[in-house]
Design a protein around this motif. Sequence first.
Motif, PDB file in Angstrom:
ATOM      1  N   GLY A 101      43.137  29.905  25.908  1.00 30.77           N
ATOM      2  CA  GLY A 101      42.438  29.624  26.658  1.00 30.77           C
ATOM      3  C   GLY A 101      40.517  29.271  26.492  1.00 30.77           C
ATOM      4  O   GLY A 101      39.406  28.977  27.326  1.00 30.77           O
ATOM      5  N   SER A 109      34.329  25.019  30.391  1.00 28.75           N
ATOM      6  CA  SER A 109      35.566  25.854  30.633  1.00 28.75           C
ATOM      7  C   SER A 109      36.253  24.566  31.574  1.00 28.75           C
ATOM      8  O   SER A 109      35.416  24.187  32.957  1.00 28.75           O
ATOM      9  CB  SER A 109      35.677  27.047  31.586  1.00 28.75           C
ATOM     10  OG  SER A 109      34.279  27.019  32.421  1.00 28.75           O
ATOM     11  N   GLY A 111      39.296  23.855  34.689  1.00 27.23           N
ATOM     12  CA  GLY A 111      41.111  24.508  35.519  1.00 27.23           C
ATOM     13  C   GLY A 111      42.113  24.420  34.824  1.00 27.23           C
ATOM     14  O   GLY A 111      42.976  23.798  35.732  1.00 27.23           O
ATOM     15  N   ASN A 116      40.146  26.991  30.116  1.00 26.33           N
ATOM     16  CA  ASN A 116      39.833  27.701  31.118  1.00 26.33           C
ATOM     17  C   ASN A 116      38.565  29.000  30.632  1.00 26.33           C
ATOM     18  O   ASN A 116      37.888  29.776  31.887  1.00 26.33           O
ATOM     19  CB  ASN A 116      40.453  28.975  32.551  1.00 26.33           C
ATOM     20  CG  ASN A 116      41.127  29.275  31.134  1.00 26.33           C
ATOM     21  OD1 ASN A 116      40.738  30.321  30.568  1.00 26.33           O
ATOM     22  ND2 ASN A 116      43.107  29.922  32.440  1.00 26.33           N
ATOM     23  N   ARG A 590      32.898  25.608  38.681  1.00 29.23           N
ATOM     24  CA  ARG A 590      33.970  26.720  38.131  1.00 29.23           C
ATOM     25  C   ARG A 590      33.260  28.329  39.025  1.00 29.23           C
ATOM     26  O   ARG A 590      32.514  28.077  39.514  1.00 29.23           O
ATOM     27  CB  ARG A 590      33.019  27.076  36.724  1.00 29.23           C
ATOM     28  CG  ARG A 590      33.314  25.892  35.872  1.00 29.23           C
ATOM     29  CD  ARG A 590      32.610  25.648  34.434  1.00 29.23           C
ATOM     30  NE  ARG A 590      32.620  24.733  34.093  1.00 29.23           N
ATOM     31  CZ  ARG A 590      32.061  23.565  33.898  1.00 29.23           C
ATOM     32  NH1 ARG A 590      31.510  23.296  34.262  1.00 29.23           N
ATOM     33  NH2 ARG A 590      32.598  22.604  32.901  1.00 29.23           N
TER      34      ARG A 590
END
Length: 785
Positions: A101, A109, A111, A116, A590
Amino acid sequence: MSLKEYKPGSTFPGTIGRTWEQSSPAWPQPLRAKAGAPNVLFIVLDDTGFGHLGCYGSPIRTPNLDKLAKGGLLYSNMHTTALCSPTRSCILTGRNHHSNGMATITEVSLGYPGYNGTIPFENGFLSEMLSKQGYNTYAVGKWHLTPTEQTSAAGPYDRWPLGRGFERFYGFLGGDTHQYYPDLVHDNHPVLPHKTPEEGYHLTEDLVDRAVDFIADSKQVAPDKPFFMYFCTGAMHAPHHVPKEWVDKYKGQFDDGWDEFRKKVFQRQLKLGVIPPGTKLSRHDPDVAEWDSLPPEEKRLYARMMEVFAGYLEHTDHHIGRLLKSLEESGELDNTLIMVISDNGASAEGGPHGSVNELKFFNNTPESLEQNIAAMDDLGGPKYFNHYSWGWAWAGDTPFRRWKREVYRGGTTDPFIVHWPKGIRARGEVRTQYCHAIDMVPTVLDCLGVEPPQDIRGVTQSPIEGVSFRHSFDDARAESHHHTQYFEMFTSRAIYHDGWRAVCPFPGPSFTEAGEAFGESAITEERLRKLDAEGWELYHVAEDCSETKNLAQEERGKLIEMIALWYVEAGRYKVLPLAALDRAVFAAERPQITKDRKRYVYRPHTSPAPENVAVHVLNRPHSITAKVDVDGDAEGVLLSHGGITGGYTFFIQDRKLHYVYNFVGEREFHIESAMEIPAGRTELRFEFEPTGEPDLDAGKGAPGRGKLFIDGDLVAQSDISSTMPLLISLGEGLTCGRDDNSSVSTMYRPPFTFRGGTLREVVVDVSGEHLHDEQKERKTVMARQ
């Protein structure tokens, strides 16, 4: 009768009678490592290029790291992801960065599973694996693996170092920090440095002291218990901080510039055998000025910036040497498996002209050549947050192209040294096998004779994606077991397969050739199709390791095969969807641990609020209201955010109310009350009202008028013509009742803790309209890697 032990969970082998004298005891077996198990030490340098260490051909003196290479193995074909947090996630988990991730840094980051910024618990850390094998586990230095919004005192703490298998931690959670005024965390709580820069403090020395202490603490009690230490310097990331005596060792040594530096390092690399015979030096980068074309004053400045970097690296090597010496003196060195790596290539984040205060770079505030030249004698000291120009980054990655954040080999091929006298017969040899950072964990497990765990804390583990290179330790001709490796960073892509490498740079091979700067390029389906049709380059790196001969036209079939393979790997490791750092990406919502609010309440004696979670007052009307019970001699800071490089502070001094706005370390705007603060319960307030729009292209935030109030009465006002548009601090967060670390203002010495009364609370109200430009703000986020 000998002590009887049994494995926890198995049947109790003793006897249980009606009384103690009729029974025989047995004990759950303590967790012990295998007899003779080696210690494991990872040393992770930051932003250190392939051509920076002495053993890789550099003129910079690194005798202790060179000694490790001489007593062990130097790998010339180790690869990383081209960026810090992604690489570090690979080093600790043995999985690819998108699998973790961690496609980029957590600050940007998205989604999607590969993006993420949250390393899944099914991807266990080496610390978690080895703690189950009876190891002590320590993390010291830079972390930058916790989601940004989770790094404050509010937690959660399960992705801090102690939540991922490390028993002890001492270092900093973010991407960089001031080397003289660091943002330190000890285990799960913030701490201050134990002495000041004037008393000789420097972060690297402190980190080594703490590393030595951690090891000694355990070894004096359990000398046979092995340890795993993840030791990560803040060096060589900006700020390039080192005492002047280390800088002056290199005076005049870089006056001939980066072009000559590359030539000299290249020749040494050939002589040392760290690059194959017949290798060609890659081209002069179009984004880098020819040294001979520069005016004399710029040459002096840039040469001094490199002197600072060189002194910083030698200083870092010196203190790493202290750690190694402590292991040698305690008899631990021979049975310590040491791996030294850099997280990516040399950094170009100083821009084309370098910086004496990176906060200017992050705020898009122009550097002044005159100011930078005036600062030359103080570079490396605590006053500046400096970084060299990108010509030196290009030179530091000799013989390769480009630098950090990009997937040419300059960004992804890094120094790597392995030292383990008890486990490796070979000494001072070069290894050419293809390796990647994901291979470090499986190699360690292989050396220890440990299988990857099926579960950690009840969580079923994903497969390790790297492969062991232990077989290469004593066989220089052994074939690499790592045949295929993808790369992706901000839509720049590459794929390696059995001696071939295809590269698709984004937005182009250089900013000059692309006509676009980093962070200004969007990726669309149409543009991606065009890139796949026209943007890929092909290199036979088995014969052309420095990527100088593009074979895309001559070997079209091979190129198509490589592009297809990249997409196969991308599907396997969660690389899609591709995302460049454009407006939409930066503006993406976020998750936060609390809802956005218009009123922030701060109280004294609390932990600092990091920059990312502190109240954001830039480019918006706001007020700061302190509720205070004042005695006759009350003084000190009410609220402060930032430090010597920029910020603001609200304080009492000489019975009067003060506010200082420090604009990028360049100018202090000071407002002082015309009257003294009365004794007793009082309300002290600062208000800022914008009087114009921010000019982000010029690096200026909204100008405004600052006003001071005592119990509702206006007692002072003044214009603040220059404010920071994007970022207040480079790490020093917001504190109530004191100014930790470096001082925002020259009017007092830190911490200038409030005394002479009771500071009950400080309320910051930001309910007014927020003026901002997301497109420009995204550059700030990316600068700190």
